[in-house]
Enzyme design. Sequence first.
Site, PDB file in Angstrom:
ATOM      1  N   HIS A 275       0.857  -1.185   0.000  1.00  0.00           N
ATOM      2  CA  HIS A 275       0.000   0.000   0.000  1.00  0.00           C
ATOM      3  C   HIS A 275       0.892   1.233   0.000  1.00  0.00           C
ATOM      4  O   HIS A 275       1.695   1.431   0.905  1.00  0.00           O
ATOM      5  CB  HIS A 275      -0.914   0.020   1.224  1.00  0.00           C
ATOM      6  CG  HIS A 275      -1.887   1.165   1.206  1.00  0.00           C
ATOM      7  ND1 HIS A 275      -3.165   1.058   0.699  1.00  0.00           N
ATOM      8  CD2 HIS A 275      -1.757   2.455   1.622  1.00  0.00           C
ATOM      9  CE1 HIS A 275      -3.781   2.216   0.807  1.00  0.00           C
ATOM     10  NE2 HIS A 275      -2.947   3.086   1.364  1.00  0.00           N
ATOM     11  N   CYS A 276       0.758   2.052  -1.025  1.00  0.00           N
ATOM     12  CA  CYS A 276       1.621   3.216  -1.194  1.00  0.00           C
ATOM     13  C   CYS A 276       0.895   4.465  -0.685  1.00  0.00           C
ATOM     14  O   CYS A 276      -0.128   4.862  -1.255  1.00  0.00           O
ATOM     15  CB  CYS A 276       1.999   3.394  -2.662  1.00  0.00           C
ATOM     16  SG  CYS A 276       3.103   4.795  -2.947  1.00  0.00           S
ATOM     17  N   PRO A 277       1.394   5.115   0.365  1.00  0.00           N
ATOM     18  CA  PRO A 277       0.736   6.342   0.843  1.00  0.00           C
ATOM     19  C   PRO A 277       0.867   7.498  -0.127  1.00  0.00           C
ATOM     20  O   PRO A 277       0.022   8.399  -0.141  1.00  0.00           O
ATOM     21  CB  PRO A 277       1.456   6.626   2.169  1.00  0.00           C
ATOM     22  CG  PRO A 277       2.777   5.960   2.042  1.00  0.00           C
ATOM     23  CD  PRO A 277       2.541   4.741   1.203  1.00  0.00           C
TER      24      PRO A 277
ATOM     25  N   ASN B 261      -2.028   7.038  -2.253  1.00  0.00           N
ATOM     26  CA  ASN B 261      -3.301   6.857  -1.539  1.00  0.00           C
ATOM     27  C   ASN B 261      -4.075   5.700  -2.146  1.00  0.00           C
ATOM     28  O   ASN B 261      -5.300   5.733  -2.293  1.00  0.00           O
ATOM     29  CB  ASN B 261      -4.142   8.142  -1.590  1.00  0.00           C
ATOM     30  CG  ASN B 261      -5.298   8.119  -0.601  1.00  0.00           C
ATOM     31  OD1 ASN B 261      -5.233   7.432   0.426  1.00  0.00           O
ATOM     32  ND2 ASN B 261      -6.355   8.849  -0.910  1.00  0.00           N
TER      33      ASN B 261
END
Length: 403
Positions: free
Chosen positions: A202-204, A207
């Site tokens: 999951h890449c912040p 998003n």
Amino acid sequence: MYLTRLFIHKKMIAWYKCRMRWWSCPFSLVHMLRCLLLRLCPRKTGCRLPLWMSKTRAYMKLLMHSLFYNSLTDSDVVFESIFEPVLWTVDYLTRYFGLVFVWMVVILTTSILAVAYIVLLPNALRTYSTEWLIWHICYGHWNLVMIVFHYYKAVKTSPGHPPTEKNDIPFVSICKKCVVPKPARAHHCGICNRCILKMDHHCPWLNNCVGHLNHRYFFSFCVSMTLGCLYCSLSGRIRFLAAYNAIERFKHLEMEKPGVPVTGMGPLIGLLPTGQTDYVTPAPPYSFKEKMMDKSIIYMWVLTSTVAVVLGALTTWHALLISRGETSIEKHTNSNEKSRMEKIGQVYKNPFDYGKLHNWKVFLGVKKRSHWLTRVLLPSGHLPLEDGLTWENLTLKKEPIPV
């Protein structure tokens, strides 16, 4: 006779002390109350607790047994249990502050473009030759289009989710949180709270999860951004050195003559001793606009160089994973499986590794030679070759009971 009386006396004292301890012991008092309730209760089975109290007691007993009497408990389970609040906090912040990270990427990229168009481009038009100018304009705008296109697609494209309705698709397990069939290479994301097909992470900064449908967009964005930062860092190196020397020279002049106001950045020619200032040549003016332009060039060079190093390392890491046919999650699971197989004298082979070249073809969606240009070097929104539910060279077991 005397010994007999002494023996009886000691026995009576011991019996009295035992009675006193029995009366003072809380467990003995509880036992007395329980016996009293049993005598007062008209039923022979004794007084029963209310239903809600019985359920609460049974639940607490089961909870205590699951925490302290679980045969599967190991160091990993204890570690995850201890750090569960920390992980939950990180997931919560990442979920609700993801839009802030996206805006940070947009604002920082826009600021670099503003410096390139306002400061560097006018200087390039005056100093570069026609051939170099054409090359810089073509390459710079191609790189910009690749960055914008792939970042937008990586943010807006869904990573892919397993179907929730009844189907005949083979699966390897059941998700304990979604309670849906989970195909091979699918994992549950605690931030998105959904299962993701071929989940990488999951890449912040997006998003969004990086999964089967947007993994190519994410990697292409990383490559394009790394190349763009390297391009800005290398092409602006000379201007960065000139701007840095200009600011340092101006500070040095201010420190050397604190009593005389300095109005320029050039060296003072013909500087005379104290009291003889008739022949001092004034330095060229160093205006506020020039100072801000030099600082903006320094800001651009430092930011692009830092991002090029950090993002370049991340891009290299993902390139190695793609060459081996792995994702970031599968890297850890495959390492553990490889160690386990080595202990029993066997060799572990990744079932999703089809060879380095074929792995890249599957990842990039290349079927023929022209696709290296139309699908790799140019923006393309084509779908992956696989559907993310079934994979080649993989033996899966179907559940006999449809789920």
